[in-house]
Design an enzyme around this catalytic site. Structure first.
Site, short mmCIF file in Angstrom:
data_model
loop_
_atom_site.label_atom_id
_atom_site.label_comp_id
_atom_site.label_asym_id
_atom_site.label_seq_id
_atom_site.Cartn_x
_atom_site.Cartn_y
_atom_site.Cartn_z
CG ASP A 12 38.62 -20.01 -71.34
OD1 ASP A 12 39.85 -19.84 -71.34
OD2 ASP A 12 38.02 -20.71 -70.50
CG ASP B 126 41.56 -25.68 -69.29
OD1 ASP B 126 41.34 -26.90 -69.24
OD2 ASP B 126 42.68 -25.19 -69.51
#
Length: 228
Positions: free
Chosen positions: A16, A18
């Site tokens: 991922d 953020d």
């Protein structure tokens, strides 16, 4: 995306963006409050982590702006992303140990993929700001697929692009929706504790958690799983 790369053992590392590559969640929280506050929604950290973190903007708009037309919801959340990009510019720093981990994966020939529910502009800004765009063989954007996280499709697409198998790969996630997406795709997932606790991440399906990428227990697990 850049040219695909394949590992003979079917391994891959999937990240991922953020809150996983960089701790950007406080800036997202500030941007959401600035834009959704006038609509009657104010978030603290706990509420942000439960109701906003990791969710696609379409779902956020449906939940918090139900009386607005879809076009207006999209415009409001586009404004939130503009605010976030202004806040984050020049403030992007990698989590401790990230660069060393990427170096090690590259040296071992293990392809890496970025998988996110963030808009493409945000994802590209963060990867560019960290100077690691070239490290990833694919950038998978949930909103550009029929289903975003927590559906497994984004991670399935990441695996497909580099020809990796879920059981011999590892995903890194910081949100409940992200952990659920990766684990539903069959990928052992490490929770990164930038916002959520170990208990929260494991309850969502993570096999373990780490404070950052220099965590000794994480490095030992990766050395064993990736055989490098």
């Amino acid at each position: 995306m850049i040219e695909a790369s394949y590992d003979a053992m079917g391994r891959a590392l999937l990240f991922d963006i953020d809150g996983t590559l960089a701790d950007t969640d406080p800036l997202h929280l500030k941007a959401f409050n600035q834009v959704l506050g006038p609509h009657g929604h104010v978030f603290d950290h706990a509420r942000f982590s439960r109701e906003l973190q990791g969710f696609a903007n379409v779902a956020i708009g449906e939940r918090f702006l139900p009386h607005e037309a879809p076009e207006r919801r999209a415009a409001i959340l586009d404004e939130k992303e503009e605010v976030f990009r202004a806040l984050v510019a020049g403030q992007i720093a990698p989590l401790p140990g990230l660069m060393a981990l990427l170096d090690r994966a590259d040296a071992a020939g293990i392809p890496m993929v970025a998988v996110t529910n963030a808009p493409r502009l945000n994802a590209e800004l963060l990867l560019s700001g960290l100077g690691i765009t070239h490290r990833f063989k694919a950038l998978v954007i949930g909103a550009e697929l029929p289903h975003g996280k927590p559906h497994p499709l984004p991670y399935q697409e990441g695996l497909r692009f580099v020809g990796a198998r879920p059981e011999t790969s590892i995903a890194f996630e910081d949100s409940r929706t992200g952990v659920q997406s990766a684990t539903a795709a069959g990928i052992p997932t490490v929770g990164i504790r930038t916002s959520l606790s170990h208990a929260d991440l494991v309850a969502s399906g993570a096999v373990t958690s780490a404070s950052a990428f220099d965590d000794p227990a994480l490095l030992a697990r990766l050395a064993n799983a990736m055989t490098w």
